[in-house]
Scaffold this motif. Sequence first.
Motif, PDB file in Angstrom:
ATOM      1  N   PHE A 175       0.760  -0.817  -0.113  1.00 53.85           N
ATOM      2  CA  PHE A 175       0.212   0.102  -0.106  1.00 53.85           C
ATOM      3  C   PHE A 175       1.190   1.417  -0.145  1.00 53.85           C
ATOM      4  O   PHE A 175       0.379   2.031  -0.436  1.00 53.85           O
ATOM      5  N   LEU A 176       1.748   1.350   0.959  1.00 57.01           N
ATOM      6  CA  LEU A 176       2.676   2.462   1.019  1.00 57.01           C
ATOM      7  C   LEU A 176       3.789   2.498   0.029  1.00 57.01           C
ATOM      8  O   LEU A 176       4.213   3.659  -0.474  1.00 57.01           O
ATOM      9  N   HIS A 177       4.056   1.629  -0.269  1.00 56.03           N
ATOM     10  CA  HIS A 177       5.347   1.003  -2.332  1.00 56.03           C
ATOM     11  C   HIS A 177       4.359   0.634  -3.212  1.00 56.03           C
ATOM     12  O   HIS A 177       5.171  -0.035  -3.784  1.00 56.03           O
ATOM     13  N   PRO A 178       3.298   1.706  -3.792  1.00 58.07           N
ATOM     14  CA  PRO A 178       2.893   0.661  -4.448  1.00 58.07           C
ATOM     15  C   PRO A 178       3.379   0.839  -6.014  1.00 58.07           C
ATOM     16  O   PRO A 178       4.386   1.640  -6.245  1.00 58.07           O
ATOM     17  N   ASP A 179       2.845  -0.176  -7.297  1.00 58.88           N
ATOM     18  CA  ASP A 179       3.926   0.504  -8.447  1.00 58.88           C
ATOM     19  C   ASP A 179       3.341   1.672  -8.708  1.00 58.88           C
ATOM     20  O   ASP A 179       3.656   1.808  -9.580  1.00 58.88           O
ATOM     21  N   ARG A 180       2.045   1.639  -8.582  1.00 59.13           N
ATOM     22  CA  ARG A 180       1.335   2.826  -9.198  1.00 59.13           C
ATOM     23  C   ARG A 180      -0.240   2.620  -8.228  1.00 59.13           C
ATOM     24  O   ARG A 180      -0.226   2.340  -8.168  1.00 59.13           O
ATOM     25  N   ILE A 181       0.008   4.083  -8.959  1.00 60.99           N
ATOM     26  CA  ILE A 181      -1.851   4.501  -7.987  1.00 60.99           C
ATOM     27  C   ILE A 181      -2.376   4.618  -9.858  1.00 60.99           C
ATOM     28  O   ILE A 181      -2.524   5.862  -9.819  1.00 60.99           O
ATOM     29  N   VAL A 182      -3.752   4.243  -8.815  1.00 63.44           N
ATOM     30  CA  VAL A 182      -5.592   4.261 -10.419  1.00 63.44           C
ATOM     31  C   VAL A 182      -5.854   4.530  -9.825  1.00 63.44           C
ATOM     32  O   VAL A 182      -7.049   4.348  -8.489  1.00 63.44           O
ATOM     33  N   VAL A 183      -6.372   6.221 -10.339  1.00 64.02           N
ATOM     34  CA  VAL A 183      -7.320   6.660  -9.737  1.00 64.02           C
ATOM     35  C   VAL A 183      -8.487   7.295 -11.253  1.00 64.02           C
ATOM     36  O   VAL A 183      -7.873   8.226 -11.714  1.00 64.02           O
ATOM     37  N   GLY A 184      -9.375   6.622 -10.897  1.00 59.80           N
ATOM     38  CA  GLY A 184     -10.209   6.390 -12.193  1.00 59.80           C
ATOM     39  C   GLY A 184     -11.631   7.888 -11.787  1.00 59.80           C
ATOM     40  O   GLY A 184     -12.292   7.772 -11.026  1.00 59.80           O
ATOM     41  N   ALA A 185     -11.447   8.634 -11.976  1.00 64.82           N
ATOM     42  CA  ALA A 185     -12.693  10.444 -12.002  1.00 64.82           C
ATOM     43  C   ALA A 185     -12.540  10.740 -13.504  1.00 64.82           C
ATOM     44  O   ALA A 185     -11.918  10.916 -13.936  1.00 64.82           O
ATOM     45  N   ASP A 186     -13.837  11.216 -12.868  1.00 65.85           N
ATOM     46  CA  ASP A 186     -15.384  11.425 -14.552  1.00 65.85           C
ATOM     47  C   ASP A 186     -14.777  12.778 -14.081  1.00 65.85           C
ATOM     48  O   ASP A 186     -15.386  13.666 -14.498  1.00 65.85           O
ATOM     49  N   SER A 187     -14.628  13.503 -12.935  1.00 63.84           N
ATOM     50  CA  SER A 187     -14.643  15.131 -12.535  1.00 63.84           C
ATOM     51  C   SER A 187     -13.090  15.593 -11.465  1.00 63.84           C
ATOM     52  O   SER A 187     -12.233  14.637 -11.119  1.00 63.84           O
ATOM     53  N   GLU A 188     -13.014  16.570 -12.602  1.00 69.39           N
ATOM     54  CA  GLU A 188     -11.740  17.395 -11.632  1.00 69.39           C
ATOM     55  C   GLU A 188     -11.766  17.301 -10.197  1.00 69.39           C
ATOM     56  O   GLU A 188     -11.073  17.270  -9.681  1.00 69.39           O
ATOM     57  N   ARG A 189     -13.000  17.874  -9.999  1.00 70.22           N
ATOM     58  CA  ARG A 189     -12.597  18.040  -8.830  1.00 70.22           C
ATOM     59  C   ARG A 189     -12.308  17.001  -7.596  1.00 70.22           C
ATOM     60  O   ARG A 189     -11.267  16.905  -6.796  1.00 70.22           O
ATOM     61  N   ALA A 190     -13.069  16.124  -7.980  1.00 64.76           N
ATOM     62  CA  ALA A 190     -12.473  14.941  -7.626  1.00 64.76           C
ATOM     63  C   ALA A 190     -11.438  13.895  -7.042  1.00 64.76           C
ATOM     64  O   ALA A 190     -10.984  13.931  -6.762  1.00 64.76           O
ATOM     65  N   GLY A 191     -10.885  14.081  -8.733  1.00 65.40           N
ATOM     66  CA  GLY A 191      -9.741  13.203  -9.296  1.00 65.40           C
ATOM     67  C   GLY A 191      -8.468  13.976  -8.661  1.00 65.40           C
ATOM     68  O   GLY A 191      -7.612  13.879  -6.956  1.00 65.40           O
ATOM     69  N   ALA A 192      -8.911  16.014  -7.948  1.00 65.59           N
ATOM     70  CA  ALA A 192      -7.839  16.701  -7.258  1.00 65.59           C
ATOM     71  C   ALA A 192      -7.791  15.817  -5.742  1.00 65.59           C
ATOM     72  O   ALA A 192      -6.627  15.996  -5.120  1.00 65.59           O
ATOM     73  N   ILE A 193      -9.066  15.641  -5.304  1.00 67.65           N
ATOM     74  CA  ILE A 193      -8.847  15.438  -3.357  1.00 67.65           C
ATOM     75  C   ILE A 193      -8.671  14.142  -4.060  1.00 67.65           C
ATOM     76  O   ILE A 193      -7.379  14.110  -2.102  1.00 67.65           O
ATOM     77  N   LEU A 194      -8.707  13.151  -4.711  1.00 73.64           N
ATOM     78  CA  LEU A 194      -7.862  11.627  -4.493  1.00 73.64           C
ATOM     79  C   LEU A 194      -6.499  11.698  -4.718  1.00 73.64           C
ATOM     80  O   LEU A 194      -5.170  11.183  -3.863  1.00 73.64           O
ATOM     81  N   ARG A 195      -5.708  13.396  -5.446  1.00 77.88           N
ATOM     82  CA  ARG A 195      -4.455  13.532  -5.876  1.00 77.88           C
ATOM     83  C   ARG A 195      -3.846  13.572  -4.353  1.00 77.88           C
ATOM     84  O   ARG A 195      -3.074  13.416  -4.103  1.00 77.88           O
ATOM     85  N   ASP A 196      -4.215  14.357  -3.816  1.00 77.75           N
ATOM     86  CA  ASP A 196      -4.082  15.078  -2.055  1.00 77.75           C
ATOM     87  C   ASP A 196      -3.669  14.097  -1.559  1.00 77.75           C
ATOM     88  O   ASP A 196      -3.328  14.318  -0.646  1.00 77.75           O
ATOM     89  N   ILE A 197      -4.945  13.334  -1.920  1.00 77.14           N
ATOM     90  CA  ILE A 197      -4.915  11.820  -0.664  1.00 77.14           C
ATOM     91  C   ILE A 197      -3.578  11.229  -0.654  1.00 77.14           C
ATOM     92  O   ILE A 197      -2.860  10.961   0.683  1.00 77.14           O
TER      93      ILE A 197
END
Length: 481
Positions: A175-197
């Motif tokens: 979890f803390l050393h992932p090969d990649r983090i995938v965020v499937g977001a169709d809204s910019e606002r939600a995508g930004a929150i996930l990027r902050d997390i």
Amino acid sequence: MSKDELPNLLMSKPIPIAVVGSGYVGLVAAVCFAEMGHPVICVDNDERKVKALRGGDTLIHEQHLPELLGRYRNDRVRFTTDLGEATRECDAIFIAVGTPQSETGDADLSYVEAVTCEIARSITSYKVIVEKSTVPVYTNEWISRALERNGVERNLFDVVSNPEFLREGTAVVDFLHPDRIVVGADSERAGAILRDIYSPLTSGEYYQRPDGIAGCCSVSEPPPLLTTSTKSAEIIKHASNAFLALKISFINAVSNLCEATNANVEQVARGMGLDTRIGPKFLRPGIGYGGSCFPKDVAAFRSVAEQLGIDFNLLKEVEKINVQQKKRFVSKVRSAVWNLRGKKLAVLGLAFKGDTDDIRESPAVDIISMLLNEGCSITAFDPAAVERTRQILPEGDNMRYAPDAYEAAKDADALLILTDWAEFAELDLRHLNQLLRYPIIIDGRNLYDPAVMIDHGFTYLSVGRPVVHPARDMASASTNI
Ligand code: UGA
């Protein structure tokens, strides 16, 4: 470390997170988000679990989990059964509940639906609902629809898919050393929150911490975050698991070919894996894949394809090879001991793989059941999974559990290795030979070098490698590995 000394990240923006479900994915995500600096409320409707977690009992055998739970429980991570309160208090709500296999092979999404409806009752301000359970494509759309049907205004939520790729046994590090983090977001606002997390990981900030959990990511090589559409993210998860299962079935089929030709699958896998386009991982032959994910996800992905009118029969073959691999192993045992009826067999390993106490869809348990049906009596040992196995294979005349590997081996007609625990690769072979009635080892995980086994006087059968006998095969032993 005392709670007053909890690590303070440089992170500018802690985000209140609710995680719904405290299984492997939910619990690991909850403590890891806390480790990244976010305040977390972990919700489960099982009061007994919530009580145990509050008391510091992790309930599962997982490296680093006790340490992180001890550090954050009842402080940066709170446990509750109250989903409404968690929804109101948090900005992002991660759904990490089970999606078991239904009778038709589909994923049963009724828990996801129930949680969605409950969340809907408590939304009064904007929330990002994040789907972390493994789900079929279109689930995000169904979650949105269910929220709207239950009266939530469209501007008060976004639904994002953020699949998890952790493995049991190494879950916290993954979890803390992932090969990649995938965020499937169709809204910019939600995508930004996930990027902050995830920014403590993607910025490399976490890897500067002297007390951070070590792994392969670093300040100079933080994990990439891939933003996709929600549907692509859902498919990435299913396709990844199905592809890994396919890789395992492929090498298992190759191992059968090697057995038929007296070739050596370890050499073949190495020769294939050195090609960077193929890679060496997930090319370990064995007794078939198990666990709570691959069998379920291959079936669910196949079912999704079928419903969409896509011919994906390749996945049926993957499943077929996996079933056959277990049967082949039982035949191998028969070939070593002659008749199975009345034979006393020692079994090392019950968990579906090493470093876990999980026995869901464990090939070891399936093989034991087949051998019991054939009239064998079994004495089994596993470092972590005995208690769980007792629930489904109760102790009786033909099924016994031993306190260690050597007790299991006493007077057995042969010893079987069914799980790849590291300690099973370091047995005292001389002692083992003395304990067994006949020095026969049938290794479903290729933990030993056949040449070493000959030196210790064993007849040794493994997967995809020539069988070796001490008296007969001295010459071939050194060339077979
Ligand atoms: C799997 C995936 O590896 C994770 O990326 C994913 O997040 C997880 O499922 C999930 O969907 O939750 P896991 O089930 O914990 O993780 O276990 P794996 O390490 O992938 O092993 C699965 C099975 O394949 C085990 O029975 C293992 O013994 C077997 N295996 C694995 C082989 O037989 N050969 C190999 O080379 C690798």
